[in-house]
Design an enzyme around this catalytic site. Structure first.
Site, PDB file in Angstrom:
ATOM      1  N   HIS A 262       0.840  -1.207   0.000  1.00  0.00           N
ATOM      2  CA  HIS A 262       0.000   0.000   0.000  1.00  0.00           C
ATOM      3  C   HIS A 262       0.877   1.259   0.000  1.00  0.00           C
ATOM      4  O   HIS A 262       0.625   2.209  -0.747  1.00  0.00           O
ATOM      5  CB  HIS A 262      -0.918  -0.002   1.213  1.00  0.00           C
ATOM      6  CG  HIS A 262      -1.717   1.265   1.385  1.00  0.00           C
ATOM      7  ND1 HIS A 262      -2.744   1.617   0.539  1.00  0.00           N
ATOM      8  CD2 HIS A 262      -1.618   2.265   2.300  1.00  0.00           C
ATOM      9  CE1 HIS A 262      -3.258   2.783   0.931  1.00  0.00           C
ATOM     10  NE2 HIS A 262      -2.593   3.203   1.992  1.00  0.00           N
TER      11      HIS A 262
ATOM     12  N   GLU B 241     -10.740   2.044   3.249  1.00  0.00           N
ATOM     13  CA  GLU B 241      -9.459   1.371   3.457  1.00  0.00           C
ATOM     14  C   GLU B 241      -9.719   0.068   4.203  1.00  0.00           C
ATOM     15  O   GLU B 241     -10.344   0.066   5.270  1.00  0.00           O
ATOM     16  CB  GLU B 241      -8.482   2.268   4.240  1.00  0.00           C
ATOM     17  CG  GLU B 241      -8.024   3.461   3.401  1.00  0.00           C
ATOM     18  CD  GLU B 241      -6.880   4.259   4.024  1.00  0.00           C
ATOM     19  OE1 GLU B 241      -6.694   4.178   5.258  1.00  0.00           O
ATOM     20  OE2 GLU B 241      -6.174   4.952   3.260  1.00  0.00           O
TER      21      GLU B 241
ATOM     22  N   THR C 145      -3.964   0.326   5.561  1.00  0.00           N
ATOM     23  CA  THR C 145      -4.587  -0.395   4.451  1.00  0.00           C
ATOM     24  C   THR C 145      -3.781  -1.632   4.102  1.00  0.00           C
ATOM     25  O   THR C 145      -2.589  -1.550   3.832  1.00  0.00           O
ATOM     26  CB  THR C 145      -4.672   0.521   3.217  1.00  0.00           C
ATOM     27  OG1 THR C 145      -5.297   1.736   3.616  1.00  0.00           O
ATOM     28  CG2 THR C 145      -5.462  -0.137   2.104  1.00  0.00           C
TER      29      THR C 145
ATOM     30  N   LYS D 189     -10.114  11.934   7.226  1.00  0.00           N
ATOM     31  CA  LYS D 189     -10.366  10.636   7.852  1.00  0.00           C
ATOM     32  C   LYS D 189     -11.109  10.726   9.180  1.00  0.00           C
ATOM     33  O   LYS D 189     -11.353   9.708   9.808  1.00  0.00           O
ATOM     34  CB  LYS D 189      -9.028   9.916   8.077  1.00  0.00           C
ATOM     35  CG  LYS D 189      -8.382   9.432   6.777  1.00  0.00           C
ATOM     36  CD  LYS D 189      -6.950   9.032   6.995  1.00  0.00           C
ATOM     37  CE  LYS D 189      -6.290   8.585   5.707  1.00  0.00           C
ATOM     38  NZ  LYS D 189      -6.555   7.176   5.373  1.00  0.00           N
TER      39      LYS D 189
END
Ligand code: MN
Length: 445
Positions: free
Chosen positions: A147, A216, A377, A270
């Site tokens: 990732h 995610e 993730t 987020k």
């Protein structure tokens, strides 16, 4: 001892008097016994602790009142009967082990207490799940090198991985207040976030709903007993401080993130919602599924001594298969099943749970029972193993075509993202995590 050993509770031959636990497909056979908090759906009673078995929940408060446990198990069950599991998570792991053994014996098909235990069961379909613990602090790691490399290469094609990555378990401090449980029966629903974005061709930043909403695929980590401020948890003891795991969807507004993240990292991109699965699969239940830590390729630095131990090298990883599915509004209207987007495995994480805990505390930071980590993730090496739409659509450049002909680069309103996970290994019962689900609603303007 730094990881729980395999014992009679893991025996593949065990069967429960709860029939649905024995079909080989349930996420919750008697070898799993995950904890959560629940109440009867539609009621306003307090949430309290329970254990998932097949399609049922054993009510730990009712079982405690019925004196179904004794000794350490009774003490543990009392703690786990509370409104949240924080006190139970804080207890010595030996108490948790005693309760797990007692639960395993209570729920076995030859249990003498079956009749009395049956009076303490609630079908899962009649339950509403709550947040298992009051989360004091939440830290999100970045533990998949795949990732990190994928996202880095979109922004820095010549230098995808920053020079610290293979030395330091990178993380940011996330927002605990907006973490909720969600499952496909009752997904966490939240409005598409508003915020500032700055498209490359725009002369000035814009304000409005995010146009690049993403998910995610992450593993959630529940911290058990913590450490005192100024002390540290050695990597050799770190596993004893991990109470258990769940699934985490760290929803991410990529366009907000792209404008705000430098120099201090993600913030509003987020903090509007994070969804977790309601059940915590304990570290002890996961004992049969430990795997060697990620094999670092030739030329990679070895972890510094404070991040390294023989036990971590041999069994620091967890072989946990992860999957993402998408259910769009059109699929829901057409009565179609969710469609598979990708799969990966937590054992491909560059950093282990023990390394995350040891690193987090090495400067003297105190962890507390009920603190929460995200793994970051979890993408694998293959293109079908990417754990976000950012990667699957390669920054929005490649449109995904779904089986019903719809297309996506990022999420649309009405999209439900479902995460699933399970562990399996020859000679052991397959255990699962239940699902983690959330739905993007239209922005509130
Ligand atoms: Mn994340």
């Amino acid at each position: 001892m730094s990881t729980p050993s395999i014992n009679e509770t893991h025996d593949i031959k065990l069967r429960s008097w709860v029939d649905a636990a024995n079909d080989g497909k349930s996420d919750f056979p008697i070898q799993n016994l995950p904890y959560g908090v629940f109440r009867r759906a539609g009621k306003t009673d307090d949430f309290h602790g329970g254990v998932a078995i097949g399609d049922q929940i054993l009510d730990l408060a009712a079982a405690s009142r019925a004196n179904l446990f004794s000794g350490d198990a009774a003490e543990a069950a009392q703690l786990a009967s509370a409104y949240t599991l924080n006190s139970f998570m804080d207890a010595d792991p030996s108490l948790g082990a005693a309760l797990r053994l007692a639960l395993s014996r209570l729920l076995r098909e030859d249990s003498a207490l079956e009749g009395r235990a049956r009076a303490c069961m609630l079908p899962m379909k009649d339950a509403e799940m709550g947040l298992p613990a009051t989360i004091g602090d939440y830290t999100d790691f970045f533990a998949s090198v795949f990732h990190a490399t994928n996202t880095g290469s979109m922004f820095r094609p010549d230098n995808p991985l920053l020079p610290n990555y293979k030395h330091v378990p990178i993380a940011y401090h996330g927002r605990a207040s907006s973490i909720r449980v969600g499952s496909s029966v009752a997904p966490q629903a939240f409005p598409r976030p508003l915020g500032q974005t700055k498209p490359a061709d725009a002369p000035a930043p814009l304000f409005g709903p995010s146009k690049r909403m993403d998910y995610e695929l992450e593993v959630g980590v529940w911290i058990g007993h913590g450490n005192a401020l100024g002390s540290r948890i050695p990597v050799t003891e770190a596993q004893q401080h991990v109470f258990g795991l769940c699934l985490l969807n760290d929803w991410s507004a990529r366009d907000i993130q792209g404008w705000e993240y430098q120099p201090l990292g993600p913030f509003l991109a987020k903090n509007f919602a994070s969804t977790i699965s309601p059940w915590i699969v304990t570290t002890e239940a996961l004992a049969p599924f430990r795997a060697p830590a990620f094999a670092r390729p030739e030329g990679d630095p070895q972890p510094m001594p404070y991040l390294d131990s023989e036990d971590n090298r041999n069994s620091g990883a967890v072989d946990m298969q992860l999957e993402v599915l998408l259910l769009t509004q059109k699929m829901r209207d057409d009565k179609q099943a969710p469609t598979h987007l990708s799969s990966s495995n937590f054992k491909d994480s560059y950093w282990t749970l023990a390394q995350m805990v040891a690193h987090h505390t090495v400067g003297g930071c105190d962890l507390h029972a009920g603190d929460f980590f995200g793994s970051g993730t979890m993408s694998g090496p293959g293109k079908d193993q990417y754990g976000s739409l950012l990667e699957l659509s390669w920054g929005g450049k490649n449109e995904l075509t779904l089986p019903n002909g719809e297309t996506r680069t990022f999420l649309q309103d009405g999209d439900t993202v479902i995460l699933r996970a399970h562990c399996e290994r020859a000679g052991y019962a397959r255990i699962g995590f239940g699902d983690c689900a959330g739905t993007v609603l239209p922005a509130v303007l």
